[in-house]
Design a protein around this motif. Structure first.
Motif, PDB file in Angstrom:
ATOM      1  N   ALA A 116       0.829  -1.205   0.000  1.00 17.49           N
ATOM      2  CA  ALA A 116       0.000   0.000   0.000  1.00 17.49           C
ATOM      3  C   ALA A 116       0.863   1.254   0.000  1.00 17.49           C
ATOM      4  N   VAL A 117       1.948   1.244   0.758  1.00 20.28           N
ATOM      5  CA  VAL A 117       2.796   2.434   0.841  1.00 20.28           C
ATOM      6  C   VAL A 117       3.700   2.536  -0.374  1.00 20.28           C
ATOM      7  N   GLU A 118       4.221   1.426  -0.857  1.00 22.81           N
ATOM      8  CA  GLU A 118       5.134   1.463  -1.986  1.00 22.81           C
ATOM      9  C   GLU A 118       4.460   1.995  -3.242  1.00 22.81           C
ATOM     10  N   SER A 119       3.167   1.777  -3.383  1.00 18.35           N
ATOM     11  CA  SER A 119       2.475   2.264  -4.568  1.00 18.35           C
ATOM     12  C   SER A 119       2.296   3.781  -4.518  1.00 18.35           C
ATOM     13  N   ARG A 120       2.574   4.390  -3.369  1.00 15.56           N
ATOM     14  CA  ARG A 120       2.432   5.842  -3.214  1.00 15.56           C
ATOM     15  C   ARG A 120       3.690   6.448  -2.597  1.00 15.56           C
ATOM     16  N   LYS A 121       4.853   6.013  -3.034  1.00 17.61           N
ATOM     17  CA  LYS A 121       6.106   6.469  -2.440  1.00 17.61           C
ATOM     18  C   LYS A 121       6.264   7.980  -2.487  1.00 17.61           C
ATOM     19  N   ASP A 122       5.746   8.616  -3.518  1.00 21.99           N
ATOM     20  CA  ASP A 122       5.906  10.057  -3.645  1.00 21.99           C
ATOM     21  C   ASP A 122       4.987  10.842  -2.717  1.00 21.99           C
ATOM     22  N   LYS A 123       4.032  10.180  -2.055  1.00 24.20           N
ATOM     23  CA  LYS A 123       3.064  10.875  -1.215  1.00 24.20           C
ATOM     24  C   LYS A 123       3.185  10.568   0.269  1.00 24.20           C
ATOM     25  N   ALA A 124       3.854   9.465   0.635  1.00 25.17           N
ATOM     26  CA  ALA A 124       3.904   9.070   2.037  1.00 25.17           C
ATOM     27  C   ALA A 124       5.212   8.346   2.355  1.00 25.17           C
ATOM     28  N   THR A 125       5.588   8.409   3.639  1.00 23.65           N
ATOM     29  CA  THR A 125       6.758   7.670   4.113  1.00 23.65           C
ATOM     30  C   THR A 125       6.340   6.793   5.283  1.00 23.65           C
ATOM     31  N   ARG A 126       7.038   5.663   5.441  1.00 24.91           N
ATOM     32  CA  ARG A 126       6.727   4.716   6.516  1.00 24.91           C
ATOM     33  C   ARG A 126       7.605   4.997   7.723  1.00 24.91           C
ATOM     34  N   HIS A 127       7.043   4.846   8.919  1.00 19.76           N
ATOM     35  CA  HIS A 127       7.779   5.100  10.154  1.00 19.76           C
ATOM     36  C   HIS A 127       7.313   4.155  11.258  1.00 19.76           C
ATOM     37  N   TRP A 128       8.185   3.938  12.249  1.00 19.20           N
ATOM     38  CA  TRP A 128       7.864   3.251  13.494  1.00 19.20           C
ATOM     39  C   TRP A 128       8.127   4.252  14.607  1.00 19.20           C
ATOM     40  N   ASN A 129       7.218   4.382  15.566  1.00 21.03           N
ATOM     41  CA  ASN A 129       7.466   5.302  16.680  1.00 21.03           C
ATOM     42  C   ASN A 129       8.179   4.574  17.817  1.00 21.03           C
ATOM     43  N   ASP A 130       8.500   5.285  18.893  1.00 20.36           N
ATOM     44  CA  ASP A 130       9.236   4.709  20.024  1.00 20.36           C
ATOM     45  C   ASP A 130       8.452   3.611  20.736  1.00 20.36           C
ATOM     46  N   ALA A 131       7.138   3.626  20.620  1.00 18.89           N
ATOM     47  CA  ALA A 131       6.299   2.604  21.248  1.00 18.89           C
ATOM     48  C   ALA A 131       6.170   1.358  20.369  1.00 18.89           C
ATOM     49  N   GLY A 132       6.804   1.373  19.190  1.00 18.04           N
ATOM     50  CA  GLY A 132       6.753   0.233  18.300  1.00 18.04           C
ATOM     51  C   GLY A 132       5.541   0.202  17.389  1.00 18.04           C
ATOM     52  N   LEU A 133       4.840   1.323  17.279  1.00 24.52           N
ATOM     53  CA  LEU A 133       3.661   1.393  16.420  1.00 24.52           C
ATOM     54  C   LEU A 133       4.053   1.898  15.036  1.00 24.52           C
TER      55      LEU A 133
END
Length: 51
Positions: free
Chosen positions: A14-31
């Protein structure tokens, strides 16, 4: 474990198909979350219920 792998594969697609619009992240709580980096196409909102 198969469900988790399936969810991870789907999430990545889902994210790779929209690389120019969004970035993936993990927060300190592991979410996992997605941060939008492109300007939105509109400013409309909708009401949600939490709880």
């Amino acid at each position: 474990m198969a469900l988790l792998q399936c969810l991870q594969e789907h999430r990545g697609h889902a994210v790779e198909s929209r690389k120019d619009k969004a970035t993936r992240h993990w927060n300190d709580a592991g979410l996992y979350f997605v941060r939008l980096v492109a300007e939105p196409s509109g400013r409309e909102t909708q009401k949600i219920v939490v709880g």
